[in-house]
Design a protein around this motif. Structure first.
Motif, PDB file in Angstrom:
ATOM      1  N   HIS A   1      79.357  85.965 -15.185  1.00 52.04           N
ATOM      2  CA  HIS A   1      78.240  85.680 -13.928  1.00 52.04           C
ATOM      3  C   HIS A   1      78.078  86.682 -13.132  1.00 52.04           C
ATOM      4  O   HIS A   1      77.277  86.166 -12.230  1.00 52.04           O
ATOM      5  CB  HIS A   1      78.946  84.481 -13.640  1.00 52.04           C
ATOM      6  CG  HIS A   1      78.267  82.930 -14.550  1.00 52.04           C
ATOM      7  ND1 HIS A   1      77.777  81.922 -13.607  1.00 52.04           N
ATOM      8  CD2 HIS A   1      79.130  83.280 -15.514  1.00 52.04           C
ATOM      9  CE1 HIS A   1      78.018  81.055 -14.985  1.00 52.04           C
ATOM     10  NE2 HIS A   1      78.094  81.497 -16.377  1.00 52.04           N
TER      11      HIS A   1
ATOM     12  N   ASP B   1      68.909  77.854 -12.994  1.00 51.62           N
ATOM     13  CA  ASP B   1      68.239  76.110 -13.262  1.00 51.62           C
ATOM     14  C   ASP B   1      67.100  75.600 -13.560  1.00 51.62           C
ATOM     15  O   ASP B   1      66.965  75.942 -12.176  1.00 51.62           O
ATOM     16  CB  ASP B   1      69.584  75.106 -12.693  1.00 51.62           C
ATOM     17  CG  ASP B   1      69.576  73.917 -12.698  1.00 51.62           C
ATOM     18  OD1 ASP B   1      68.668  73.498 -13.971  1.00 51.62           O
ATOM     19  OD2 ASP B   1      69.175  72.874 -12.070  1.00 51.62           O
TER      20      ASP B   1
ATOM     21  N   THR C   1      72.085  83.361 -13.134  1.00 58.34           N
ATOM     22  CA  THR C   1      72.011  81.742 -13.908  1.00 58.34           C
ATOM     23  C   THR C   1      70.774  81.979 -12.797  1.00 58.34           C
ATOM     24  O   THR C   1      70.813  81.026 -11.765  1.00 58.34           O
ATOM     25  CB  THR C   1      73.408  81.525 -13.618  1.00 58.34           C
ATOM     26  OG1 THR C   1      73.762  81.599 -12.243  1.00 58.34           O
ATOM     27  CG2 THR C   1      74.334  82.228 -14.592  1.00 58.34           C
TER      28      THR C   1
ATOM     29  N   LEU D   1      78.682  74.464 -13.514  1.00 57.06           N
ATOM     30  CA  LEU D   1      77.954  74.945 -14.880  1.00 57.06           C
ATOM     31  C   LEU D   1      78.029  76.302 -15.291  1.00 57.06           C
ATOM     32  O   LEU D   1      78.171  76.840 -16.740  1.00 57.06           O
ATOM     33  CB  LEU D   1      76.413  75.268 -14.059  1.00 57.06           C
ATOM     34  CG  LEU D   1      75.583  74.775 -13.569  1.00 57.06           C
ATOM     35  CD1 LEU D   1      74.784  75.310 -12.356  1.00 57.06           C
ATOM     36  CD2 LEU D   1      75.032  74.170 -14.731  1.00 57.06           C
TER      37      LEU D   1
ATOM     38  N   GLN E   1      76.666  80.104  -9.797  1.00 54.70           N
ATOM     39  CA  GLN E   1      74.868  79.954 -10.080  1.00 54.70           C
ATOM     40  C   GLN E   1      73.880  80.898  -9.460  1.00 54.70           C
ATOM     41  O   GLN E   1      74.750  80.550  -8.178  1.00 54.70           O
ATOM     42  CB  GLN E   1      75.071  78.274 -10.204  1.00 54.70           C
ATOM     43  CG  GLN E   1      73.307  78.028 -10.481  1.00 54.70           C
ATOM     44  CD  GLN E   1      73.064  76.466  -9.352  1.00 54.70           C
ATOM     45  OE1 GLN E   1      73.969  75.575  -9.848  1.00 54.70           O
ATOM     46  NE2 GLN E   1      71.276  75.850  -9.994  1.00 54.70           N
TER      47      GLN E   1
ATOM     48  N   THR F   1      79.074  77.808 -19.457  1.00 56.71           N
ATOM     49  CA  THR F   1      79.187  79.847 -20.332  1.00 56.71           C
ATOM     50  C   THR F   1      80.695  79.620 -21.173  1.00 56.71           C
ATOM     51  O   THR F   1      80.659  80.021 -21.943  1.00 56.71           O
ATOM     52  CB  THR F   1      79.003  80.467 -18.804  1.00 56.71           C
ATOM     53  OG1 THR F   1      78.360  80.628 -18.314  1.00 56.71           O
ATOM     54  CG2 THR F   1      79.493  81.572 -19.281  1.00 56.71           C
TER      55      THR F   1
ATOM     56  N   TRP G   1      70.883  81.508 -20.067  1.00 52.41           N
ATOM     57  CA  TRP G   1      70.971  80.778 -18.123  1.00 52.41           C
ATOM     58  C   TRP G   1      69.882  81.469 -17.873  1.00 52.41           C
ATOM     59  O   TRP G   1      69.976  81.853 -16.766  1.00 52.41           O
ATOM     60  CB  TRP G   1      71.939  81.645 -18.025  1.00 52.41           C
ATOM     61  CG  TRP G   1      73.657  80.713 -17.844  1.00 52.41           C
ATOM     62  CD1 TRP G   1      74.658  79.914 -18.280  1.00 52.41           C
ATOM     63  CD2 TRP G   1      73.468  79.535 -16.958  1.00 52.41           C
ATOM     64  NE1 TRP G   1      75.718  79.434 -18.328  1.00 52.41           N
ATOM     65  CE2 TRP G   1      74.609  78.804 -17.555  1.00 52.41           C
ATOM     66  CE3 TRP G   1      72.104  78.745 -16.883  1.00 52.41           C
ATOM     67  CZ2 TRP G   1      75.480  77.733 -17.019  1.00 52.41           C
ATOM     68  CZ3 TRP G   1      72.787  77.237 -16.484  1.00 52.41           C
ATOM     69  CH2 TRP G   1      73.774  76.914 -16.347  1.00 52.41           C
TER      70      TRP G   1
ATOM     71  N   ILE H   1      73.985  84.477 -23.972  1.00 50.67           N
ATOM     72  CA  ILE H   1      73.757  83.670 -22.925  1.00 50.67           C
ATOM     73  C   ILE H   1      73.255  83.844 -21.613  1.00 50.67           C
ATOM     74  O   ILE H   1      72.703  83.331 -20.928  1.00 50.67           O
ATOM     75  CB  ILE H   1      75.258  83.740 -22.673  1.00 50.67           C
ATOM     76  CG1 ILE H   1      76.091  83.362 -23.459  1.00 50.67           C
ATOM     77  CG2 ILE H   1      76.245  82.895 -21.026  1.00 50.67           C
ATOM     78  CD1 ILE H   1      78.493  83.969 -23.404  1.00 50.67           C
ATOM     79  N   GLN H   2      72.792  85.674 -21.429  1.00 45.11           N
ATOM     80  CA  GLN H   2      72.283  85.676 -20.112  1.00 45.11           C
ATOM     81  C   GLN H   2      70.441  84.693 -20.630  1.00 45.11           C
ATOM     82  O   GLN H   2      70.043  84.321 -19.702  1.00 45.11           O
ATOM     83  CB  GLN H   2      72.039  87.649 -20.404  1.00 45.11           C
ATOM     84  CG  GLN H   2      70.391  87.699 -19.810  1.00 45.11           C
ATOM     85  CD  GLN H   2      70.765  88.043 -17.664  1.00 45.11           C
ATOM     86  OE1 GLN H   2      71.031  88.656 -17.221  1.00 45.11           O
ATOM     87  NE2 GLN H   2      70.252  86.644 -17.268  1.00 45.11           N
TER      88      GLN H   2
ATOM     89  N   GLY I   1      66.610  77.410 -22.808  1.00 47.60           N
ATOM     90  CA  GLY I   1      67.559  77.655 -21.717  1.00 47.60           C
ATOM     91  C   GLY I   1      67.208  76.164 -21.108  1.00 47.60           C
ATOM     92  O   GLY I   1      68.293  75.575 -22.222  1.00 47.60           O
TER      93      GLY I   1
END
Length: 576
Positions: free
Chosen positions: A256, A263, A261, A539, A297, A543, A560, A556-557, A519
């Motif tokens: 992270h 949302d 990240t 969150l 986040q 991950t 996110w 994952i990137q 996403g």
């Protein structure tokens, strides 16, 4: 508009292995207190060492700054055994049978447990430690169990001797660790957990019914046991579990630091008129700066949500309604400008990430904000919105809703102009809430990719708000993205939705659309949030679950936020 090479901000480090992820996990162990010393039985730190971790002792200090700095350094926490808890911390008067209270430890350990829980730090509670978990997190401890116990829970034998049996719940973490539903243990206590609270599940009891082990009910890495595994020959599996979870936690935190990240949908501004404090950990909202910090986040898209009823009750007040929300967001950001800022494009978002600040982007949910006037789109573009969700739970003058009455059989003539003007102004078209005919109309009308900022998969949950597999394939074919939402009713038709359902929707969407088109849009504070992903602080758990399933850092990137930012950049780059 200049087409910034915003992706260069990710160069070299986004997909590199972060050095922090390569070290052994650091395990903090709360120290006992007695005779003006902080001390610790050797079994704790030697068990951690054998399991592959680095043990450090946490002294019983109630200083807030010291505790927070300690938690920022460790990857796992052991709450060790020791004296009784002062029942006054639970609002009870002491029982005359209460043993020796260790007040020096109580407040620091209750505090560090609550903060570690908020930060998703893996925790193993041992003896007094299981009682710490209950006391700190909504459970209850019985001061003396001698009136209900029928076996000896305060044995006189040596610590290495297992004296009684516990029955373990099937399919619990504990049963998998020991590959058994029975275990011989030792114990030295007369206090015991009598109510584990809603955050935990009881997974082991002694034959006289005393709670002997609890596990997180919220998919967190937390186990508490009443016995002393550090003194038993077969106690090592618990410490090995803690080291595995601490390693996973450390690797997720390290990841992270180098990914961004985002949302893509939250409704937190609905609560701002109630006087919530976005700069504190306010329990009335699911997204605030503290929770964003705890969940690692970076950014969220906050929307000005306009209820459908406004179109009837205040048809000429909808623009002002949205503006008032944006004014409030801007005021809150100005109060915390050292820690958070508003971004209008991917480059600004990533610059904020690199400067260590959190980021808010702006959106509109429900096109009634335009009041039927195309020129109002320019007004909101100037305010910095990155997308507009064209409708909500009802048809409007733009298009038909998934919960509407098919007023236009898709898009109205005005609605088609809205899409073209959004393309011209560089505003993303968001079709979450749109009816199926509206969805396909928009794909034909728009010259740019479209997004669904908070929708899930109809194949897994048959709800008209969700997208069919055909819709998802069509969306991907036009370069768009679908952001899986955490609204429970869009994840499961029956029963409680959890993080496992959210992941099932993410994986189904990836299977149908490909990794480049999926996403997350939580819908936090718009009734979004499920067990395991209940607010921004959790969150990081998503991950960790994705890492366990073998998704790469690059994948994952993308999930996110990178996929969504690709679309945003493309739409904004085409701005007239």
């Amino acid at each position: 508009m200049k087409n910034y090479d915003w992706q260069s901000l990710l160069a070299e480090k986004v997909y590199a292995r972060y050095p922090e992820a390569s070290r052994k996990p650091l395990i903090g162990i709360t120290g006992n207190y007695g005779e003006q010393t902080c001390k610790l039985a050797e079994g704790y730190y030697k068990s951690v060492e054998r399991a592959g971790g680095v043990p450090v002792i946490i002294p019983p200090l109630a200083d807030t700054d010291i505790i927070i700095n300690t938690l920022e350094s460790i990857d796992g926490l052991i709450l060790s055994g020791g004296g009784d808890y002062d029942p006054r911390y639970a609002g009870e008067e002491p029982d005359q049978k209460l043993g020796e209270i260790n007040e020096e430890r109580d407040l620091p350990e209750l505090f560090i447990t609550r903060l570690a829980y908020n930060r998703q730090i893996p925790i193993l509670g041992i003896c007094r430690g299981i009682q710490t978990l209950a006391m700190a997190l909504g459970g209850k401890v019985k001061q003396d169990i001698t009136d209900i116990a029928t076996i000896n829970h305060s044995q006189q034998e040596g610590r290495c001797v297992a004296t009684h049996k516990v029955i373990i719940e099937k399919n619990s973490i504990l049963s998998h660790l020991y590959n058994s539903q029975q275990l011989m243990v030792n114990s030295f206590h007369h206090q015991a957990v009598c109510e584990c609270g809603e955050k935990f599940t009881v997974v082991a009891k002694s034959e006289d019914g005393i709670m002997e082990a609890i596990e997180s009910h919220e998919f967190k890495s937390i186990i508490g046991v009443q016995w002393h595994p550090e003194s038993l020959a077969d106690g090592q599996p618990l410490f090995e579990w803690l080291i595995r979870e601490a390693t996973s936690f450390r690797e997720a935190c390290a990841l992270h630091q180098i990914i961004t990240t985002l949302d893509t949908h939250c409704d937190t501004p609905m609560f701002f008129p109630q006087g919530v404090d976005f700069g504190c950990r306010d329990e009335r909202i699911l997204v605030d700066m503290h929770k964003m910090d705890e969940g690692h986040q970076d950014a969220t898209i906050m929307v000005a949500y306009l209820p459908q009823s406004l179109a009837d009750s205040q048809p000429n007040g909808c623009r002002k309604f949205a503006d008032d929300i944006f004014d409030k967001i801007e005021a809150i950001v100005s109060q915390h400008e050292e820690d958070i800022a508003i971004a209008r494009d991917p480059r600004e978002l990533l610059c904020l990430k690199n400067s260590g600040r959190k980021c808010i982007m702006l959106g509109i949910e429900n096109g009634i904000a335009l009041e039927g006037k195309l020129e109002n789109l320019k007004h909101f573009a100037d305010r910095g919105i990155v997308y507009m969700t064209l409708c909500h739970n009802g048809d409007n003058d733009i298009c038909d809703s998934a919960k509407g009455n098919n007023t236009h059989n898709g898009f109205s003539a005005f609605g088609k102009k809205v899409i073209r003007e959004m393309n011209r102004l560089g505003i993303m078209v968001d079709l979450s809430h749109a009816g199926e005919k509206s969805f396909y109309d928009a794909l034909e009308i728009s010259e740019q990719p479209i997004v669904c900022s908070h929708s899930s998969c109809r194949a897994l949950c048959d709800h008209p708000r969700n997208l069919t597999d055909d819709q998802m394939r069509a969306l991907a074919a036009k370069g768009g993205v679908m952001q899986v939402t955490l609204y429970p009713g869009f994840l499961r038709t029956n029963g409680e939705a959890t993080i496992e359902d959210a992941i099932a929707h993410i994986e189904h969407a990836i299977e149908v659309m490909g990794i480049d088109h999926v996403g997350v849009g939580t819908d936090f504070d718009g009734d979004g949030g499920v067990r395991g992903l209940a607010n921004s602080s959790e969150l990081l758990n998503l991950t960790r679950h994705l890492m366990r399933r073998g998704y790469s850092n690059e994948d994952i990137q993308k999930i996110w936020g990178l996929n969504f930012l690709h679309v945003m950049n493309k739409v904004q780059s085409a701005k007239a």
